[in-house]
Design a protein around this motif. Structure first.
Motif, PDB file in Angstrom:
ATOM      1  N   VAL B 100       0.973  -1.216   0.020  1.00  0.00           N
ATOM      2  CA  VAL B 100      -0.054  -0.011  -0.042  1.00  0.00           C
ATOM      3  C   VAL B 100       0.812   1.163  -0.016  1.00  0.00           C
ATOM      4  O   VAL B 100       0.731   2.215  -0.771  1.00  0.00           O
ATOM      5  CB  VAL B 100      -1.044  -0.042   1.337  1.00  0.00           C
ATOM      6  CG1 VAL B 100      -1.651   1.306   1.569  1.00  0.00           C
ATOM      7  CG2 VAL B 100      -2.166  -0.835   1.076  1.00  0.00           C
ATOM      8  N   GLY B 101       1.916   1.115   0.793  1.00  0.00           N
ATOM      9  CA  GLY B 101       3.059   2.177   0.883  1.00  0.00           C
ATOM     10  C   GLY B 101       3.730   2.671  -0.645  1.00  0.00           C
ATOM     11  O   GLY B 101       3.811   3.835  -0.881  1.00  0.00           O
ATOM     12  N   ALA B 102       3.749   1.685  -1.240  1.00  0.00           N
ATOM     13  CA  ALA B 102       4.291   1.619  -2.465  1.00  0.00           C
ATOM     14  C   ALA B 102       3.846   2.360  -3.431  1.00  0.00           C
ATOM     15  O   ALA B 102       4.418   2.974  -4.398  1.00  0.00           O
ATOM     16  CB  ALA B 102       4.861   0.281  -3.069  1.00  0.00           C
ATOM     17  N   VAL B 103       2.480   2.740  -3.408  1.00  0.00           N
ATOM     18  CA  VAL B 103       1.763   3.252  -4.436  1.00  0.00           C
ATOM     19  C   VAL B 103       0.697   4.516  -3.933  1.00  0.00           C
ATOM     20  O   VAL B 103      -0.165   4.975  -4.676  1.00  0.00           O
ATOM     21  CB  VAL B 103       0.708   2.082  -5.049  1.00  0.00           C
ATOM     22  CG1 VAL B 103       1.602   1.365  -6.052  1.00  0.00           C
ATOM     23  CG2 VAL B 103      -0.222   1.523  -4.347  1.00  0.00           C
ATOM     24  N   THR B 104       1.084   4.736  -2.764  1.00  0.00           N
ATOM     25  CA  THR B 104       0.226   5.774  -2.054  1.00  0.00           C
ATOM     26  C   THR B 104       0.124   7.167  -2.799  1.00  0.00           C
ATOM     27  O   THR B 104      -0.908   7.518  -3.332  1.00  0.00           O
ATOM     28  CB  THR B 104       0.919   6.417  -0.796  1.00  0.00           C
ATOM     29  OG1 THR B 104       1.073   5.310   0.170  1.00  0.00           O
ATOM     30  CG2 THR B 104      -0.024   7.335   0.160  1.00  0.00           C
ATOM     31  N   PRO B 107      -0.591   8.192  -9.603  1.00  0.00           N
ATOM     32  CA  PRO B 107      -1.755   8.770  -9.826  1.00  0.00           C
ATOM     33  C   PRO B 107      -3.063   7.673 -10.093  1.00  0.00           C
ATOM     34  O   PRO B 107      -4.022   8.086 -10.174  1.00  0.00           O
ATOM     35  CB  PRO B 107      -1.372   9.346 -11.205  1.00  0.00           C
ATOM     36  CG  PRO B 107      -0.030   8.737 -11.454  1.00  0.00           C
ATOM     37  CD  PRO B 107       0.448   8.376 -10.227  1.00  0.00           C
ATOM     38  N   LYS B 108      -2.650   6.453 -10.422  1.00  0.00           N
ATOM     39  CA  LYS B 108      -3.952   5.499 -10.603  1.00  0.00           C
ATOM     40  C   LYS B 108      -4.158   4.496  -9.245  1.00  0.00           C
ATOM     41  O   LYS B 108      -4.459   3.609  -9.443  1.00  0.00           O
ATOM     42  CB  LYS B 108      -3.483   4.478 -11.981  1.00  0.00           C
ATOM     43  CG  LYS B 108      -3.467   5.555 -13.090  1.00  0.00           C
ATOM     44  CD  LYS B 108      -3.200   4.640 -14.159  1.00  0.00           C
ATOM     45  CE  LYS B 108      -2.962   5.027 -15.608  1.00  0.00           C
ATOM     46  NZ  LYS B 108      -2.176   4.492 -16.184  1.00  0.00           N
ATOM     47  N   ARG B 109      -3.605   4.937  -7.940  1.00  0.00           N
ATOM     48  CA  ARG B 109      -3.692   4.197  -7.004  1.00  0.00           C
ATOM     49  C   ARG B 109      -5.201   3.712  -6.663  1.00  0.00           C
ATOM     50  O   ARG B 109      -5.438   2.468  -6.050  1.00  0.00           O
ATOM     51  CB  ARG B 109      -3.382   5.146  -5.556  1.00  0.00           C
ATOM     52  CG  ARG B 109      -3.934   4.691  -4.073  1.00  0.00           C
ATOM     53  CD  ARG B 109      -2.901   3.366  -3.832  1.00  0.00           C
ATOM     54  NE  ARG B 109      -3.465   2.887  -2.666  1.00  0.00           N
ATOM     55  CZ  ARG B 109      -4.514   1.885  -2.585  1.00  0.00           C
ATOM     56  NH1 ARG B 109      -5.001   1.522  -3.699  1.00  0.00           N
ATOM     57  NH2 ARG B 109      -4.653   1.282  -1.274  1.00  0.00           N
ATOM     58  N   SER B 110      -6.239   4.357  -7.149  1.00  0.00           N
ATOM     59  CA  SER B 110      -7.583   4.169  -6.723  1.00  0.00           C
ATOM     60  C   SER B 110      -7.996   2.924  -7.777  1.00  0.00           C
ATOM     61  O   SER B 110      -8.937   2.420  -7.347  1.00  0.00           O
ATOM     62  CB  SER B 110      -8.642   5.239  -7.178  1.00  0.00           C
ATOM     63  OG  SER B 110      -8.506   5.491  -8.360  1.00  0.00           O
ATOM     64  N   ARG B 111      -7.354   2.459  -8.659  1.00  0.00           N
ATOM     65  CA  ARG B 111      -7.619   1.220  -9.447  1.00  0.00           C
ATOM     66  C   ARG B 111      -7.188  -0.064  -8.708  1.00  0.00           C
ATOM     67  O   ARG B 111      -7.236  -1.134  -9.032  1.00  0.00           O
ATOM     68  CB  ARG B 111      -6.806   1.200 -10.793  1.00  0.00           C
ATOM     69  CG  ARG B 111      -7.239   2.585 -11.571  1.00  0.00           C
ATOM     70  CD  ARG B 111      -8.826   2.795 -11.662  1.00  0.00           C
ATOM     71  NE  ARG B 111      -9.581   1.758 -12.094  1.00  0.00           N
ATOM     72  CZ  ARG B 111     -10.758   1.691 -11.603  1.00  0.00           C
ATOM     73  NH1 ARG B 111     -11.390   2.690 -11.025  1.00  0.00           N
ATOM     74  NH2 ARG B 111     -11.564   0.517 -11.952  1.00  0.00           N
ATOM     75  N   PHE B 112      -6.554   0.200  -7.619  1.00  0.00           N
ATOM     76  CA  PHE B 112      -5.893  -0.806  -6.926  1.00  0.00           C
ATOM     77  C   PHE B 112      -6.680  -1.245  -5.604  1.00  0.00           C
ATOM     78  O   PHE B 112      -7.018  -0.571  -4.654  1.00  0.00           O
ATOM     79  CB  PHE B 112      -4.221  -0.580  -6.638  1.00  0.00           C
ATOM     80  CG  PHE B 112      -3.607  -1.658  -5.514  1.00  0.00           C
ATOM     81  CD1 PHE B 112      -3.592  -2.947  -5.957  1.00  0.00           C
ATOM     82  CD2 PHE B 112      -3.222  -1.312  -4.372  1.00  0.00           C
ATOM     83  CE1 PHE B 112      -2.777  -4.058  -5.028  1.00  0.00           C
ATOM     84  CE2 PHE B 112      -2.722  -2.217  -3.286  1.00  0.00           C
ATOM     85  CZ  PHE B 112      -2.821  -3.406  -3.892  1.00  0.00           C
ATOM     86  N   VAL B 113      -6.736  -2.519  -5.427  1.00  0.00           N
ATOM     87  CA  VAL B 113      -7.573  -2.895  -4.068  1.00  0.00           C
ATOM     88  C   VAL B 113      -6.629  -3.850  -3.470  1.00  0.00           C
ATOM     89  O   VAL B 113      -6.216  -5.055  -3.858  1.00  0.00           O
ATOM     90  CB  VAL B 113      -8.945  -3.630  -4.245  1.00  0.00           C
ATOM     91  CG1 VAL B 113      -9.314  -3.941  -3.024  1.00  0.00           C
ATOM     92  CG2 VAL B 113      -9.664  -2.541  -5.154  1.00  0.00           C
ATOM     93  N   ALA B 114      -6.092  -3.634  -2.049  1.00  0.00           N
ATOM     94  CA  ALA B 114      -5.247  -4.378  -1.293  1.00  0.00           C
ATOM     95  C   ALA B 114      -6.023  -5.730  -0.791  1.00  0.00           C
ATOM     96  O   ALA B 114      -6.910  -5.197   0.116  1.00  0.00           O
ATOM     97  CB  ALA B 114      -4.227  -3.488  -0.611  1.00  0.00           C
TER      98      ALA B 114
END
Lengths: 281, 281
Positions: B100-104, B107-114
Motif C-alpha cells: 500500500v505504501g509503495a503506491v500511495t 496517480p492510478k492508486r484508486s484502481r488498486f485494491v489491497a
C-alpha cells in the motif's frame, strides 16, 4: 477374548472400538471413576458393562490401562497383584521409563507389556473415540525382554489389529524420542496459544482471521492439563533438554531478523524444509 | 470478465479455478516467468493462455497479482502504469503496509485494491491449487477508502465468489494481526523442525514415530523460503515483537518445569486451552 479397559476415554475408547470391530474383543468391561464416561461408553457400545477394578480384572484375559501416566504408574502394581499367570496387562501411556521402573521388581512383572500408540487428538472422553484412529501410526512396545512371551504375543496381536506398525524400543530411548517428536509439539502449541492470547486482546479478531495454518499449529493447545502435566513431569529432563534447544532455534530466527540477515533466515528455513523429505517418504 | 493472473502458483491458481467455476472469469491469462508453472496451469485448465505482462494487462478487466510480497511491491507501480480507468488490480499478499505504501502517491492508486485471503498450505505451484481452498476463511481488504468504488465492487464480487467472509482493515492493523495469527505460526513450526532435526539425528526414527500431532504442528515448516523470507522482511517489527513474546511464554514453561512448579504448569496449559473456545465458536 475378554478385555477390561481401565479409563474409557479417547485412547481406551478408540482401542475398544477397533478391537471389537476386528473380533479380538468378545466382551469389554469398562472401569472408570468418571460415571459420565461410563454412561457415554455404554451408550456408544464402546463397553458391554461397567465393572469394579477387582471384578473386571478377575473376568478378563487382557487388561488395558489407559489413564494419565501418573495414575497409571501408581495403579499398575495393584493391577499386577490381582492377575494370575495367564492374564496380560498393557498400558497406553506417552512416557515409559516411569511405569516400567515402578514394576521392575514386581513378582508378576512379566505379565505386563509397556505400550505406547503414537496417536492422539486434542479431544478427550469416549465421545471422541474413533475406531480408525491408530491406522498407519507407530505402536511402540518397550522393554519386551521383561515380558513373558505369551503376554507379548497377545499385545502384538492387539497392535496388529489396530493396524499400527510395530516398533520395539528401550523405555529410556522411547522417552527421549517422544520428547522430540511429541511432547515438545505440545509445549510450542501451548506457548503459541498463550502468545496470541496475550498479544491479541480482541478475541473476535483471532476468530475472524484464524487461518488454516494457525488452527493447525495451535490445535494441540486444546489438550487437557490432566493428561499433559503428568507427562511433562515424568519426562522432565528430556523435555527440558529439547525445550532449551527449541528456544535456541527460535533465537536464531530472532537474531536473523534483528540483524536483517536474510540470507541466514533463508538458510534456517531451507533447513527446516528438510522435514518434508522425512515426513513424506 | 477477462482476468490476468500474475503468478500462477498455489494462490493464483486456486483463485483462477474458483472464479472460473463461479462464472466470474470468462477468460484467464497466465503471466509467469516460470515456464513449468505456465505449462502445468495450461494442462490443468487453470489458465486459457499464456501472456506477456503488457498483453495480459491490455486485454483484462481484472489483474490479480499473486507473487511473493517483495516482488509484488516492486511490480505494482508498473502494473498501475499500464492500466486505464476502467481496469482493476488486486493483490493477494500476506503483508499489506508495504504494498500500500509503495503506491500511495501513484496517480492510478484508486484502481488498486489491497487484498489478503487468509488461506494457504505448505505446498506451492499450480499443481497444488484447489478451487475450494478459500471457503469459509477471511478475505481481508485493506485501506478501502483509497480504492475507487467500482474497483472495490469488483474485488468484493471476487471475495464473495471465493466464499470468503469479508473483513475491512487498515493495512498497519492487518500486519500486526497477521504477525500473531499467521506469521509466528510459521516461525514456531520452522524452529520446531530445526529442533527435531538437530536433536534427532536418526531420520528413520522421526519418520517411524511421527504422530499426527507432530505432523500437524510441523506442517507449516514445509513452506518455501521464496514466499516467507519476504513476508518476514516486510513485517519485521511486528514479527519480532510477537517472537519475543513467544520466547517469553516458552521460558515460563521452562521455569515451571525446572522448578517443578506443576501448579504453574497446569495454569499455563489451562490458559492455553482457552484457544478452543475462541477457535471453535
Amino acid at each position: 477374548m475378554k478385555i477390561s479397559i481401565i479409563g474409557v476415554g479417547l485412547i481406551g475408547g478408540s482401542m475398544a472400538l477397533k478391537l471389537r470391530e476386528k473380533g479380538i474383543a468378545s466382551f469389554i468391561y469398562g472401569i472408570d471413576y468418571n460415571k459420565q464416561h461410563i454412561n457415554d461408553a455404554l451408550d456408544l457400545k464402546i463397553i458391554d458393562a461397567e465393572a469394579s477394578l477387582e471384578e473386571g480384572i478377575k473376568n478378563s484375559d487382557l487388561i488395558i490401562i489407559a489413564i494419565p501416566v501418573d495414575a497409571a504408574r501408581k495403579l499398575l502394581p495393584t493391577v499386577l497383584n490381582l492377575v494370575s499367570g495367564h492374564q496380560t496387562v498393557m498400558d497406553a501411556g506417552s512416557t515409559k521409563a516411569g511405569i516400567v521402573g515402578a514394576v521392575t521388581n514386581h513378582p508378576k512383572r512379566s505379565r505386563f507389556v509397556a505400550f505406547h500408540p503414537m496417536w492422539g487428538t486434542e479431544n478427550s472422553g469416549p465421545k471422541s473415540a474413533i475406531a480408525e484412529s491408530f491406522s498407519g501410526k507407530a505402536g511402540v512396545i518397550c522393554n519386551k525382554e521383561e515380558s513373558a512371551d505369551d503376554a507379548l504375543n497377545i499385545v502384538e496381536k492387539v497392535v496388529n489389529a489396530l493396524d499400527m506398525h510395530m516398533i520395539y524400543m528401550n523405555a529410556e530411548d522411547h522417552d527421549i524420542h517422544t520428547a522430540y517428536i511429541s511432547h515438545i509439539s505440545h509445549i510450542t502449541s501451548y506457548a503459541l496459544a498463550n502468545t496470541v492470547l496475550e498479544k491479541e486482546r480482541e478475541e473476535e479478531t483471532i476468530f475472524q482471521l484464524a487461518s488454516s495454518g494457525f488452527s493447525s499449529t495451535v490445535r494441540l493447545a486444546k489438550s487437557h492439563p490432566e493428561m499433559w502435566v503428568p507427562i511433562f513431569k515424568q519426562n522432565k529432563e528430556n523435555v527440558l533438554d529439547v525445550l532449551n534447544e527449541h528456544i535456541t532455534q527460535l533465537r536464531k530466527f530472532k537474531s536473523a531478523l534483528e540483524k536483517e540477515n536474510f540470507e541466514y533466515l533463508e538458510e534456517l528455513i531451507s533447513n527446516a524444509n528438510k522435514i518434508r523429505g522425512i515426513l513424506d517418504k
